[in-house]
Scaffold this motif. Structure first.
Motif, PDB file in Angstrom:
ATOM      1  N   TYR B  35       0.849  -1.185   0.000  1.00 22.39           N
ATOM      2  CA  TYR B  35       0.000   0.000   0.000  1.00 22.39           C
ATOM      3  C   TYR B  35       0.889   1.241   0.000  1.00 22.39           C
ATOM      4  O   TYR B  35       2.011   1.220   0.481  1.00 22.39           O
ATOM      5  CB  TYR B  35      -0.840   0.075   1.271  1.00 22.39           C
ATOM      6  N   ARG B  36       0.303   2.340  -0.467  1.00 15.48           N
ATOM      7  CA  ARG B  36       0.898   3.625  -0.170  1.00 15.48           C
ATOM      8  C   ARG B  36      -0.099   4.435   0.644  1.00 15.48           C
ATOM      9  O   ARG B  36      -1.326   4.308   0.460  1.00 15.48           O
ATOM     10  CB  ARG B  36       1.363   4.372  -1.413  1.00 15.48           C
ATOM     11  N   GLN B  37       0.430   5.209   1.571  1.00 10.74           N
ATOM     12  CA  GLN B  37      -0.402   5.976   2.469  1.00 10.74           C
ATOM     13  C   GLN B  37      -0.078   7.450   2.312  1.00 10.74           C
ATOM     14  O   GLN B  37       1.073   7.865   2.480  1.00 10.74           O
ATOM     15  CB  GLN B  37      -0.161   5.548   3.922  1.00 10.74           C
ATOM     16  N   ASP B  38      -1.087   8.242   2.001  1.00  9.50           N
ATOM     17  CA  ASP B  38      -0.932   9.679   1.832  1.00  9.50           C
ATOM     18  C   ASP B  38      -1.984  10.387   2.679  1.00  9.50           C
ATOM     19  O   ASP B  38      -3.120   9.894   2.795  1.00  9.50           O
ATOM     20  CB  ASP B  38      -1.081  10.070   0.363  1.00  9.50           C
ATOM     21  N   PRO B  39      -1.646  11.522   3.242  1.00  6.56           N
ATOM     22  CA  PRO B  39      -2.598  12.241   4.110  1.00  6.56           C
ATOM     23  C   PRO B  39      -3.922  12.491   3.407  1.00  6.56           C
ATOM     24  O   PRO B  39      -3.963  12.972   2.270  1.00  6.56           O
ATOM     25  CB  PRO B  39      -1.862  13.555   4.410  1.00  6.56           C
ATOM     26  N   GLY B  40      -5.009  12.186   4.109  1.00  8.92           N
ATOM     27  CA  GLY B  40      -6.346  12.429   3.573  1.00  8.92           C
ATOM     28  C   GLY B  40      -6.844  11.388   2.591  1.00  8.92           C
ATOM     29  O   GLY B  40      -8.013  11.416   2.203  1.00  8.92           O
ATOM     30  N   LEU B  41      -5.968  10.470   2.191  1.00  6.22           N
ATOM     31  CA  LEU B  41      -6.353   9.447   1.209  1.00  6.22           C
ATOM     32  C   LEU B  41      -6.389   8.052   1.804  1.00  6.22           C
ATOM     33  O   LEU B  41      -6.772   7.091   1.126  1.00  6.22           O
ATOM     34  CB  LEU B  41      -5.402   9.469   0.014  1.00  6.22           C
ATOM     35  N   GLY B  42      -5.973   7.905   3.025  1.00  5.92           N
ATOM     36  CA  GLY B  42      -5.948   6.581   3.641  1.00  5.92           C
ATOM     37  C   GLY B  42      -4.894   5.698   3.004  1.00  5.92           C
ATOM     38  O   GLY B  42      -3.858   6.170   2.530  1.00  5.92           O
ATOM     39  N   LEU B  43      -5.165   4.412   2.967  1.00  7.26           N
ATOM     40  CA  LEU B  43      -4.268   3.442   2.346  1.00  7.26           C
ATOM     41  C   LEU B  43      -4.834   3.052   0.987  1.00  7.26           C
ATOM     42  O   LEU B  43      -6.015   2.722   0.867  1.00  7.26           O
ATOM     43  CB  LEU B  43      -4.154   2.181   3.206  1.00  7.26           C
ATOM     44  N   ARG B  44      -3.990   3.061  -0.001  1.00 10.61           N
ATOM     45  CA  ARG B  44      -4.393   2.635  -1.341  1.00 10.61           C
ATOM     46  C   ARG B  44      -3.536   1.457  -1.764  1.00 10.61           C
ATOM     47  O   ARG B  44      -2.311   1.499  -1.665  1.00 10.61           O
ATOM     48  CB  ARG B  44      -4.269   3.803  -2.323  1.00 10.61           C
ATOM     49  N   LEU B  45      -4.213   0.440  -2.277  1.00 14.18           N
ATOM     50  CA  LEU B  45      -3.541  -0.801  -2.632  1.00 14.18           C
ATOM     51  C   LEU B  45      -2.824  -0.661  -3.963  1.00 14.18           C
ATOM     52  O   LEU B  45      -3.440  -0.290  -4.971  1.00 14.18           O
ATOM     53  CB  LEU B  45      -4.562  -1.944  -2.677  1.00 14.18           C
ATOM     54  N   ILE B  46      -1.546  -1.008  -3.977  1.00 10.00           N
ATOM     55  CA  ILE B  46      -0.751  -0.923  -5.202  1.00 10.00           C
ATOM     56  C   ILE B  46      -0.785  -2.278  -5.926  1.00 10.00           C
ATOM     57  O   ILE B  46      -1.178  -2.373  -7.089  1.00 10.00           O
ATOM     58  CB  ILE B  46       0.700  -0.526  -4.893  1.00 10.00           C
ATOM     59  N   TYR B  47      -0.319  -3.304  -5.253  1.00 11.78           N
ATOM     60  CA  TYR B  47      -0.311  -4.668  -5.775  1.00 11.78           C
ATOM     61  C   TYR B  47      -0.512  -5.627  -4.606  1.00 11.78           C
ATOM     62  O   TYR B  47      -0.210  -5.295  -3.460  1.00 11.78           O
ATOM     63  CB  TYR B  47       1.045  -5.009  -6.411  1.00 11.78           C
ATOM     64  N   PHE B  48      -0.977  -6.819  -4.926  1.00 11.71           N
ATOM     65  CA  PHE B  48      -0.936  -7.874  -3.937  1.00 11.71           C
ATOM     66  C   PHE B  48      -0.619  -9.208  -4.596  1.00 11.71           C
ATOM     67  O   PHE B  48      -0.686  -9.337  -5.821  1.00 11.71           O
ATOM     68  CB  PHE B  48      -2.231  -7.921  -3.118  1.00 11.71           C
ATOM     69  N   SER B  49      -0.280 -10.147  -3.746  1.00 17.95           N
ATOM     70  CA  SER B  49       0.115 -11.469  -4.228  1.00 17.95           C
ATOM     71  C   SER B  49      -0.523 -12.516  -3.326  1.00 17.95           C
ATOM     72  O   SER B  49      -0.483 -12.390  -2.105  1.00 17.95           O
ATOM     73  CB  SER B  49       1.635 -11.603  -4.189  1.00 17.95           C
ATOM     74  N   TYR B  50      -1.110 -13.545  -3.926  1.00 22.58           N
ATOM     75  CA  TYR B  50      -1.740 -14.595  -3.143  1.00 22.58           C
ATOM     76  C   TYR B  50      -0.988 -15.917  -3.209  1.00 22.58           C
ATOM     77  O   TYR B  50      -1.427 -16.930  -2.660  1.00 22.58           O
ATOM     78  CB  TYR B  50      -3.207 -14.797  -3.553  1.00 22.58           C
ATOM     79  N   ASP B  51       0.158 -15.885  -3.893  1.00 23.09           N
ATOM     80  CA  ASP B  51       0.983 -17.096  -3.952  1.00 23.09           C
ATOM     81  C   ASP B  51       2.323 -16.716  -4.570  1.00 23.09           C
ATOM     82  O   ASP B  51       2.441 -15.663  -5.221  1.00 23.09           O
ATOM     83  CB  ASP B  51       0.298 -18.184  -4.776  1.00 23.09           C
ATOM     84  N   VAL B  52       3.294 -17.581  -4.424  1.00 26.06           N
ATOM     85  CA  VAL B  52       4.596 -17.332  -5.035  1.00 26.06           C
ATOM     86  C   VAL B  52       4.430 -17.162  -6.542  1.00 26.06           C
ATOM     87  O   VAL B  52       3.686 -17.904  -7.178  1.00 26.06           O
ATOM     88  CB  VAL B  52       5.550 -18.499  -4.721  1.00 26.06           C
ATOM     89  N   LYS B  53       5.099 -16.148  -7.052  1.00 24.37           N
ATOM     90  CA  LYS B  53       5.093 -15.808  -8.478  1.00 24.37           C
ATOM     91  C   LYS B  53       3.743 -15.329  -8.991  1.00 24.37           C
ATOM     92  O   LYS B  53       3.585 -15.073 -10.186  1.00 24.37           O
ATOM     93  CB  LYS B  53       5.601 -16.970  -9.336  1.00 24.37           C
ATOM     94  N   MET B  54       2.760 -15.188  -8.117  1.00 24.90           N
ATOM     95  CA  MET B  54       1.459 -14.668  -8.526  1.00 24.90           C
ATOM     96  C   MET B  54       1.335 -13.229  -8.050  1.00 24.90           C
ATOM     97  O   MET B  54       1.776 -12.891  -6.944  1.00 24.90           O
ATOM     98  CB  MET B  54       0.327 -15.510  -7.942  1.00 24.90           C
ATOM     99  N   LYS B  55       0.701 -12.396  -8.860  1.00 26.01           N
ATOM    100  CA  LYS B  55       0.489 -11.010  -8.477  1.00 26.01           C
ATOM    101  C   LYS B  55      -0.782 -10.495  -9.117  1.00 26.01           C
ATOM    102  O   LYS B  55      -1.187 -10.961 -10.180  1.00 26.01           O
ATOM    103  CB  LYS B  55       1.673 -10.137  -8.902  1.00 26.01           C
ATOM    104  N   GLU B  56      -1.389  -9.525  -8.456  1.00 26.05           N
ATOM    105  CA  GLU B  56      -2.572  -8.871  -9.006  1.00 26.05           C
ATOM    106  C   GLU B  56      -2.465  -7.378  -8.765  1.00 26.05           C
ATOM    107  O   GLU B  56      -1.978  -6.942  -7.714  1.00 26.05           O
ATOM    108  CB  GLU B  56      -3.848  -9.400  -8.352  1.00 26.05           C
ATOM    109  N   LYS B  57      -2.957  -6.631  -9.722  1.00 22.26           N
ATOM    110  CA  LYS B  57      -2.943  -5.175  -9.586  1.00 22.26           C
ATOM    111  C   LYS B  57      -3.981  -4.734  -8.565  1.00 22.26           C
ATOM    112  O   LYS B  57      -5.076  -5.294  -8.487  1.00 22.26           O
ATOM    113  CB  LYS B  57      -3.240  -4.521 -10.933  1.00 22.26           C
ATOM    114  N   GLY B  58      -3.596  -3.706  -7.822  1.00 20.54           N
ATOM    115  CA  GLY B  58      -4.530  -3.076  -6.916  1.00 20.54           C
ATOM    116  C   GLY B  58      -5.164  -1.862  -7.571  1.00 20.54           C
ATOM    117  O   GLY B  58      -5.379  -1.832  -8.784  1.00 20.54           O
ATOM    118  N   ASP B  59      -5.405  -0.843  -6.777  1.00 22.20           N
ATOM    119  CA  ASP B  59      -6.094   0.339  -7.285  1.00 22.20           C
ATOM    120  C   ASP B  59      -5.170   1.320  -8.008  1.00 22.20           C
ATOM    121  O   ASP B  59      -5.615   2.066  -8.879  1.00 22.20           O
ATOM    122  CB  ASP B  59      -6.773   1.073  -6.118  1.00 22.20           C
TER     123      ASP B  59
END
Lengths: 116, 111
Positions: B35-59
């Motif tokens: 995540y990245r956290q910026d004032p007034g914006l809360g936490l925004r998801l960049i990427y996540f991964s649910y397994d090795v070598k797997m990835k999904e785009k966030g917001d």
């Protein structure tokens, strides 16, 4: 877009008093978790309390409790007997419908000040 | 206790540099998040991964990439850092639908 709204950017409470932080969210799911996180000035985000949506009973953890109104999609956090150490940024979070159940969407946060 | 560690608390980089932020968790969690956290914006998801070598785009994946070669390690890469990527970066991990556990954060400044 799925949203979670914390309408109070800042709040303050007198030490030993009670304060309620509000949170509303948008989902059409019936079974999900809701979370409140706390981020003290040292920045380590920690879980305060978790609510399972299918449970009617509101979750409680010591001085922290929730008021979960499922029909209204409202999930407020009540802090009783506030202490100086409760001063922090508080975020509510829930899994959005459009994303994986593993993801969480966070509100913009409420900065809580505890006055001695 | 679950422990999530991040490679740096503070980082200063110059525009155009390649930046690596590393995150390690010790609880065998399958899910990891940036995540990245910026004032007034809360936490925004960049990427996540649910397994090795797997990835999904966030917001907000633009300008970022990730790597997960081992289950315990999840890296965030800024291929060419820009000033608008100055932010607090938080890593988290979880198992199933359970709560996420966070690292201490990395404050990145891009000059």
């Amino acid at each position: 877009a799925q949203t979670v709204t914390q309408s109070q950017p800042e709040m303050s409470v007198q030490e030993a008093e009670t304060v309620t932080l509000s949170c509303t969210y948008d989902t059409s799911e019936s079974d999900y978790y809701l979370f409140w996180y706390k981020q003290p000035p040292s920045r380590q985000m920690i879980l305060v309390i978790r609510q399972e949506a299918y449970k009617q009973q509101n979750a409680t953890e010591n001085r922290f409790s929730v008021n979960f109104q499922k029909a209204a999609k409202s999930f407020s956090l009540k802090i009783s007997d506030s202490q100086l150490g409760d001063a922090a940024m508080y975020f509510c979070a829930y899994p959005p419908v459009s994303g994986s159940a593993r993801q969480l969407t966070f509100g913009s946060g409420t900065q809580l000040t505890v006055l001695p | 206790d679950v422990k999530v560690t991040q490679s740096s608390r503070y980082l200063v980089k110059r525009t155009g540099e390649k930046v690596f932020l590393e995150c390690v968790q010790d609880m065998d969690h399958e899910n990891m998040f940036w995540y990245r956290q910026d004032p007034g914006l809360g936490l925004r998801l960049i990427y996540f991964s649910y397994d090795v070598k797997m990835k999904e785009k966030g917001d907000i994946p633009e300008g970022y990439s990730v790597s997960r070669e081992k289950k315990e390690r999840f890296s965030l890469i800024l291929e060419s850092a820009s000033t608008n990527q100055t932010s607090m970066y938080l890593c988290a991990s979880s198992s199933g639908k359970n709560e996420q556990f966070f690292g201490p954060g990395t404050r990145l400044t891009v000059l």
